[in-house]
Design an enzyme around this catalytic site. Structure first.
Site, PDB file in Angstrom:
ATOM      1  N   HIS A 262      45.821  15.153  44.650  1.00 36.66           N
ATOM      2  CA  HIS A 262      45.710  16.446  45.477  1.00 36.66           C
ATOM      3  C   HIS A 262      44.222  16.811  45.495  1.00 36.66           C
ATOM      4  CE1 HIS A 262      49.630  17.764  46.363  1.00 36.66           C
ATOM      5  NE2 HIS A 262      49.855  16.558  45.768  1.00 36.66           N
TER       6      HIS A 262
ATOM      7  N   VAL B  52      41.622  17.049  49.636  1.00 31.81           N
ATOM      8  CA  VAL B  52      40.938  18.101  50.163  1.00 31.81           C
ATOM      9  C   VAL B  52      39.355  18.418  49.547  1.00 31.81           C
ATOM     10  CG1 VAL B  52      41.221  20.658  50.146  1.00 31.81           C
ATOM     11  CG2 VAL B  52      43.113  19.366  50.070  1.00 31.81           C
TER      12      VAL B  52
ATOM     13  N   ASP C  69      36.518  16.464  44.247  1.00 37.76           N
ATOM     14  CA  ASP C  69      35.356  17.262  43.985  1.00 37.76           C
ATOM     15  C   ASP C  69      35.744  18.404  42.738  1.00 37.76           C
ATOM     16  OD1 ASP C  69      36.800  18.817  45.611  1.00 37.76           O
ATOM     17  OD2 ASP C  69      34.676  19.659  46.455  1.00 37.76           O
TER      18      ASP C  69
ATOM     19  N   GLU D 153      42.012  27.564  46.409  1.00 41.42           N
ATOM     20  CA  GLU D 153      42.662  26.218  47.236  1.00 41.42           C
ATOM     21  C   GLU D 153      43.900  25.831  46.393  1.00 41.42           C
ATOM     22  OE1 GLU D 153      40.240  22.389  47.475  1.00 41.42           O
ATOM     23  OE2 GLU D 153      42.317  21.485  46.883  1.00 41.42           O
TER      24      GLU D 153
ATOM     25  N   HIS E 182      54.736   7.322  43.249  1.00 46.35           N
ATOM     26  CA  HIS E 182      55.988   8.065  42.907  1.00 46.35           C
ATOM     27  C   HIS E 182      57.160   7.141  42.005  1.00 46.35           C
ATOM     28  CE1 HIS E 182      55.189  10.518  46.839  1.00 46.35           C
ATOM     29  NE2 HIS E 182      54.732  11.030  45.670  1.00 46.35           N
ATOM     30  N   THR E 183      56.553   5.992  41.436  1.00 49.52           N
ATOM     31  CA  THR E 183      57.240   5.093  40.732  1.00 49.52           C
ATOM     32  C   THR E 183      57.426   6.008  39.102  1.00 49.52           C
ATOM     33  OG1 THR E 183      57.013   3.208  38.986  1.00 49.52           O
ATOM     34  CG2 THR E 183      55.025   4.221  39.706  1.00 49.52           C
TER      35      THR E 183
ATOM     36  N   SER F  85      64.105   3.822  36.938  1.00 44.89           N
ATOM     37  CA  SER F  85      62.764   3.557  36.507  1.00 44.89           C
ATOM     38  C   SER F  85      61.881   4.691  36.527  1.00 44.89           C
ATOM     39  CB  SER F  85      62.411   2.024  37.070  1.00 44.89           C
ATOM     40  OG  SER F  85      61.135   1.760  36.468  1.00 44.89           O
TER      41      SER F  85
ATOM     42  N   ASP G 164      55.898   0.613  37.722  1.00 47.48           N
ATOM     43  CA  ASP G 164      56.444  -0.643  38.232  1.00 47.48           C
ATOM     44  C   ASP G 164      56.509  -0.524  39.951  1.00 47.48           C
ATOM     45  OD1 ASP G 164      58.750   0.624  38.457  1.00 47.48           O
ATOM     46  OD2 ASP G 164      59.533  -0.418  36.757  1.00 47.48           O
TER      47      ASP G 164
END
Ligand code: HEM
Ligand SMILES: *[C@@H]1O[C@H](CO)[C@@H](O)[C@H](O)[C@H]1NC(C)=O
Length: 332
Positions: A72, A76, A80, A92, A195-196, A250, A255
């Site tokens: 994230h 944007v 930084d 932000e 997203h593992t 999992s 993985d």
């Protein structure tokens, strides 16, 4: 002849000038490099790792939180640390697209220790990148060297986060949003596989479970044996803050299981499921499951590291751009 010679002389001067300029420009722009702090703050990396392992030991949910924070941040205005600024309702970090982003306390703690060891040297943006790397390693993901030398931004404005990728986006939109940041379809697949680990709030499931189309049905790509499970965790009009793992089966280990879930209809969030809707992204997902993979065919871990390094260099500020914040939540 004479004119021609003069022209050459002129060209040589211009060439020399442009070399001088590009050297100067190159210096002020700088570039990310491995070990940027090896002289100026030799313990920078170990201070960050120590804080991250402590925080993940305290609460394992911090590992996915830190990985997401880096994404994230980079998406944007480049990597930084603009997302860390806590300057009121237009910050932000309060953007819709950053909903659920956390981990600020971990970065603050690492920064406090770094300011004691080497005041004014290590940027918040680099701390975020190092923390994401350390978080991945702590959940048995690939270990890699992170490039450093990022500087901190001086702008925080929530409207700048309007284009964050969204669970509701079509696969075409997701691809286009990644391309706009210099990230390929392969990066989209491999980085979504982050997203593992981690969880999603039921907030992000509502449309997929109950209002996928106008007649209020659920997303037909959800495997029929998964649907009742998801609906039980996230009932219609239930508490949108309830959280569920994104890599069913999992969720705590880094993985490629998430990619297998995507192939079989067990993806939890809609944007992951959509990676299997498109011929190109589908073939990228499948490429990690060829016979004898990864001996033959691509290694998910290697590709993930390469995509992380790419993501970590989006629009970075280096050299004399930006600043090195003293406190990550506030501009100097
Ligand atoms: C392709 C576009 C993406 C979309 C639409 C998306 C969407 C989401 C959503 C909706 C959540 C749940 C947030 C919450 O409820 O707190 C989430 C969590 C997460 N995302 Fe993504 N994501 C995307 C790409 C990425 C990328 C590129 C990374 C990192 C490389 C990433 C890392 C994570 C992690 C680790 C979590 C778990 C956070 C936690 O457990 O608190 N995501 N993402
Ligand atoms: C997804 O779309 C639904 C409406 O179709 C909207 O209510 C919801 O807020 C959207 N979710 C996100 C995360 O954009």
């Amino acid at each position: 002849m004479y004119n021609c010679g003069k022209l050459n002389y002129y060209h040589i001067i211009m060439l020399a000038l442009s070399i001088v300029f590009s050297c100067f420009f190159g210096f002020s722009q700088g570039q990310l490099m491995f070990g940027f702090y090896s002289n100026s703050c030799p313990n920078a990396e170990s201070i960050v790792s120590q804080v991250v392992s402590e925080k993940v030991r305290e609460n394992p949910a911090n590992a996915p939180v830190l990985l997401r924070l880096h994404f994230h941040d980079c998406y944007v205005q480049g990597c930084d640390a603009s997302i860390l600024i806590d300057n009121g309702p237009n910050a932000e970090r309060s953007a819709f697209g950053h909903q659920g982003v956390r981990g600020f306390d971990v970065i603050d703690q690492a920064k406090a220790q770094l300011e004691e060891a080497c005041p004014g040297v290590v940027s918040c943006a680099d701390i975020v990148a190092m923390a994401a790397r350390d978080a991945v390693a702590l959940v048995n993901g690939p270990r890699y060297q992170v490039q450093t030398g990022r500087r901190d931004g001086t702008v925080s404005d929530k409207s700048l986060a309007d284009d964050m990728p969204d669970v509701n986006d079509s696969i075409q939109t997701l691809k286009a949003k990644f391309v706009s940041k210099g990230l390929s379809d392969k990066d989209l697949v491999v980085l979504s596989a982050a997203h593992t680990i981690g969880t999603t709030a039921c907030f992000f499931m509502e449309k997929r479970l109950y209002s996928f189309s106008l007649n209020g049905v659920s997303d037909p790509s959800i495997n029929p044996s998964l649907l009742p499970e998801l609906q039980a965790t996230c009932p219609r009009n239930g508490d949108v803050n309830v959280r569920l793992p994104m890599d069913r089966g999992s969720p705590q280990t880094f993985d490629k299981h998430i990619l297998q879930n995507i192939r079989t209809g067990f993806a939890v969030i809609a944007s992951d499921a959509k990676l299997y809707d498109d011929v190109i992204t589908r073939s990228i997902v499948d490429s990690y499951f060829g016979p004898l993979n990864p001996v033959l065919g691509p290694s998910f871990e290697t590709d993930f590291v390469n995509s992380m390094i790419k993501m970590g260099s989006i629009d970075v500020k280096t050299g004399t751009e930006g600043q090195i914040r003293r406190v990550c939540r506030a501009f100097n």
